[in-house]
Enzyme design. Structure first.
Site, PDB file in Angstrom:
ATOM      1  N   GLY A 112      32.579  27.103  53.674  1.00 32.34           N
ATOM      2  CA  GLY A 112      31.497  27.255  54.644  1.00 32.34           C
ATOM      3  C   GLY A 112      30.297  26.398  54.332  1.00 32.34           C
ATOM      4  O   GLY A 112      30.403  25.378  53.642  1.00 32.34           O
ATOM      5  N   LEU A 153      39.080  26.617  59.718  1.00 30.87           N
ATOM      6  CA  LEU A 153      38.032  25.833  59.053  1.00 30.87           C
ATOM      7  C   LEU A 153      38.211  25.812  57.529  1.00 30.87           C
ATOM      8  O   LEU A 153      38.358  26.849  56.909  1.00 30.87           O
ATOM      9  CB  LEU A 153      36.676  26.465  59.387  1.00 30.87           C
ATOM     10  CG  LEU A 153      35.464  25.751  58.833  1.00 30.87           C
ATOM     11  CD1 LEU A 153      35.309  24.395  59.466  1.00 30.87           C
ATOM     12  CD2 LEU A 153      34.230  26.603  59.044  1.00 30.87           C
ATOM     13  N   ASP A 154      38.162  24.665  56.951  1.00 32.18           N
ATOM     14  CA  ASP A 154      38.202  24.495  55.489  1.00 32.18           C
ATOM     15  C   ASP A 154      39.525  24.952  54.882  1.00 32.18           C
ATOM     16  O   ASP A 154      39.632  25.109  53.665  1.00 32.18           O
ATOM     17  CB  ASP A 154      37.064  25.262  54.786  1.00 32.18           C
ATOM     18  CG  ASP A 154      35.689  24.736  55.164  1.00 32.18           C
ATOM     19  OD1 ASP A 154      35.613  23.637  55.731  1.00 32.18           O
ATOM     20  OD2 ASP A 154      34.705  25.423  54.884  1.00 32.18           O
ATOM     21  N   GLU A 155      40.532  25.171  55.721  1.00 34.76           N
ATOM     22  CA  GLU A 155      41.782  25.686  55.160  1.00 34.76           C
ATOM     23  C   GLU A 155      42.959  24.756  55.399  1.00 34.76           C
ATOM     24  O   GLU A 155      44.110  25.143  55.208  1.00 34.76           O
ATOM     25  CB  GLU A 155      42.068  27.078  55.726  1.00 34.76           C
ATOM     26  CG  GLU A 155      40.919  28.033  55.442  1.00 34.76           C
ATOM     27  CD  GLU A 155      41.361  29.470  55.276  1.00 34.76           C
ATOM     28  OE1 GLU A 155      42.469  29.812  55.725  1.00 34.76           O
ATOM     29  OE2 GLU A 155      40.584  30.223  54.663  1.00 34.76           O
ATOM     30  N   ARG A 191      47.799  27.622  47.963  1.00 38.34           N
ATOM     31  CA  ARG A 191      46.763  26.842  48.641  1.00 38.34           C
ATOM     32  C   ARG A 191      46.976  25.342  48.460  1.00 38.34           C
ATOM     33  O   ARG A 191      46.379  24.527  49.153  1.00 38.34           O
ATOM     34  CB  ARG A 191      45.376  27.264  48.107  1.00 38.34           C
ATOM     35  CG  ARG A 191      44.196  26.609  48.799  1.00 38.34           C
ATOM     36  CD  ARG A 191      44.116  27.005  50.261  1.00 38.34           C
ATOM     37  NE  ARG A 191      43.080  26.267  50.977  1.00 38.34           N
ATOM     38  CZ  ARG A 191      43.278  25.087  51.556  1.00 38.34           C
ATOM     39  NH1 ARG A 191      44.461  24.530  51.510  1.00 38.34           N
ATOM     40  NH2 ARG A 191      42.307  24.479  52.185  1.00 38.34           N
TER      41      ARG A 191
END
Lengths: 278, 278, 278, 278
Positions: free
Chosen positions: A195, A221-223, D205
């Protein structure tokens, strides 16, 4: 002589390397580098082969398709400069770095244009004779602004979009048009500090190392799949602002490194992760 | 089921991967991982294939030999624990680390014995029920001492010798009996600070980073093929002694990492360099 | 309000910090940061104090001189942009990085001019409205060329010279005019690979890590006080050319980092080493 | 001669360094190292002074208290080995490393005992003649188990508790009895991958770097002040298990490094962050 990159992935089974290299051998092509990887959780096979030599492309691909399981995904790219558009906001450091590399033929890409929702990077961009599109977001809904950005992009038909510190969140609708074709540099060591204001977060948390992450953008987002990461040590003596300053050097290098991998077809995206052949 | 590692290197020519994987495929073996590399200066081909499955070893090797150029060097190893002897002097940190890993089955090796020219590590070694041979160098010529060490080693017939901070220089005559089978940890970032007292040298020179290097030993001291290196930052606030303390942690980790590569047949030595498949 | 930096070093003795801070306290100055260090081999004391506030400079310095041993070296600088000249040859990456930082007010310095023995960086320099002096070395002796370079520099009276991949060796005569005022970026992790073509040397040696070193230039080539170093991992898959490419990113970041330390008076040079307050 | 460490923090005001060093100077003490830091967000002053020499401790402290603001927190410690208890579960690598360092007098601490909820590390601990307490958690409530652990600890009255891969969550009630005196090693680069199975999370991830974090334990799990962090690169070729293996080497080194800082009084804890003097 130009070289070609062959990228194949499919569920693993015995003999895949043999079958692929048989076709390459039959066409008398000269392998420059060859990499395979089998993802063991899902038993999925990946192979990247770079070769030089003349060959009948259609026939070559057909032979591959006949040799391989039906589920195989086969991509064949010539090594060539990729067309890209860069989106930026106010910060210059990533854009500067890319414009310089571009000017000295080190980017493996043609920067077709720079698009920004602010004007302060226009002079910089002009110095390097790259078209600059100022598309303010003010007074526009997110959708309206994106539609304008998309209009500007479409004329160029770029292969990739590079978000060089573009601080606006893109809608899934936008992103879906460029699957695995948008690269972002995130100013933190993901998944830490997801974030906004990661350097403030890092400062508040008192971390001893900060970093940056280049990743493909997907609708979370951001993933998106991580391409490259790097870190530098920090100390309690650094303010959040100084952490951000130090972080900018990491960001620009990580972004450039990730673009090299993307533009040279050195990676696969599979189940939100990257398989990299370096 | 046990896995096997096939290591092949030879002058490069088209079709090598195809020819090798053809034999593997014919025997219906299951490839676990596969890596190739072509050294471009000398156009030399390297391939490492790890596979599982039962197969007639003689026949398999003969087929490979028939498929490949006469100059091909072919090695086939079963994945198994290697027998090793450790040579040490007075410092404990690398030996401790290896004894601990060994005790917890993390070393991919059987430590057959520890040999030292001092006695202070005997208690430590005994704690882990590993034979300890004290062979003092005092009052002996280098050759006499080495002969005694060699006598102790010979009874074990180890595959590798690990120099865990062994501070004696070995003669070419000794080294030649263990070509690419002696691994040393050098307490500096080679080729910086070759020779004795590298931490004093680093301190004197005022470097900002120190490191450690694991390498095979050849007859040119400190110039054998490098297997692994790592570094840590230091500052003017560190004394030479503190640099040495910090360096010890790097040394033990780098040595362990290099042994993993060696014991798992993950590397080739070629023209004084290592080709590593990790 | 502008801040000032007070730099004092002298043989250590009890009470130095007390005596110095007493003077600062008496003038009611606001200490922003304070650092001391005692080099234990030579028992030498270093102190850097940054403070803000108005004060009578002459009186302040006199009080300090009266409080401290006669051997004390006392420097008082206002925090301000430093005047610098950059010397370059053909490679652009360090110069580009500095010109960009300069253009965005991030360099803590005014680049007065760029001097090069080649012309290919003239266009780049012009883009940023910085004077460029082309002074070819061809057909000139080293001394003649240096004399011409010196002429160009003298008009600017710069405080520091930055060698941004300047590939000519400077004579002691030249260097002596700028003691601890010439900063060079060396394309290797000194003291490894001293001299020319370090990336070729690194490739030949098969190292697993390469680096860059920013240092002050003294009359012993590559042996001046080290300011900053950084490294990146490399592998057998990288050619010497690829190592050089990767190394360039390290070089430009390390050079910029070292200049920040120098321009902000964050270091002392003592017995060919740097004492850094960061 | 033994050295002492003086640790002072209080709201910043002019003259603090002067006032403190005045007292030190008056007692004719020999400063070994001196560090100050002012946290600018809250304008808070920190000073660490290490000195040697004989002095009347009560009088010295009283003079300091009279010179400094009432809010000043003043600590005076002799440099000496700290008494510690180690809590572990099943994994040996951090415990092994600490036992070895302890055995060779490198830990700056006396390990009074090891407490574990499993028995498998008993043999290891016994090798080093350190008492081992097996306190199973099975069939006990968290509170009952903690009460038993606390009983075992109390007999030793340790200054610090070290959680060497202790996999049980401690209750706030337990933690509150050891404020800033419990050090934990968390097997990830906090704040990424908070909670259980960080290596699985990291693998899922697809991160390119993993790390470890040593921190003080407070009642918010994984959110205490960070003491030290370190990272290593990983690749898609590594399984979650291999990431964990690689991570263990980072964990043990980071834990040892953090203990050095804690046991030598090289840090302050302030608003959930550490101020470190290294």
């Amino acid at each position: 002589m130009k070289s070609s990159v062959l990228l194949i992935h499919c569920p693993d089974q015995p003999g895949l390397v043999f079958k692929i290299t048989q076709v390459v051998y039959r066409h008398n092509l000269n392998i420059i580098s060859n990499g395979e990887f089998v993802e063991r959780n899902f038993n999925h096979f990946f192979m990247r082969t770079e070769f030089s030599g003349a060959f009948p492309q259609q026939e070559f691909l057909e032979e591959l398709r006949n040799s391989l399981p039906a589920a195989a995904v086969i991509r064949l790219n010539e090594r060539q400069k990729r067309n890209i558009c860069i989106l930026a906001t106010k910060e210059h450091h990533c854009l500067s770095d890319l414009l310089i590399r571009h000017a000295f033929q080190e980017l493996d890409a043609n920067i077709q244009c720079v698009i920004s929702n602010y004007q302060n990077l226009e002079d910089l961009t002009n110095k390097f004779s790259v078209p600059f599109h100022f598309i303010s977001h003010e007074g526009k809904s997110r959708e309206e602004h994106e539609a304008r950005v998309l209009d500007a992009i479409k004329g160029y038909a770029p292969e990739f979009l590079v978000l060089a510190k573009y601080m606006r969140i893109l809608t899934p609708k936008f992103i879906d048009q460029f699957e695995n074709r948008i690269i972002n540099i995130h100013h933190s060591f993901l998944p830490a500090f997801i974030g906004a204001n990661p350097y403030n977060q890092a400062y508040e948390r008192g971390v001893k190392i900060i970093g940056a992450t280049a990743h493909f953008v997907n609708s979370n987002l951001d993933e998106g799949p991580i391409i490259a990461q790097s870190v530098i040590p920090v100390a309690h003596t650094h303010s959040a602002k100084e952490m951000a300053q130090a972080g900018r050097d990491v960001e620009k290098i990580v972004l450039a490194r990730s673009l090299k991998l993307v533009f040279n077809d050195q990676l696969f995206v599979y189940r939100n992760k990257t398989i990299i052949f370096d």
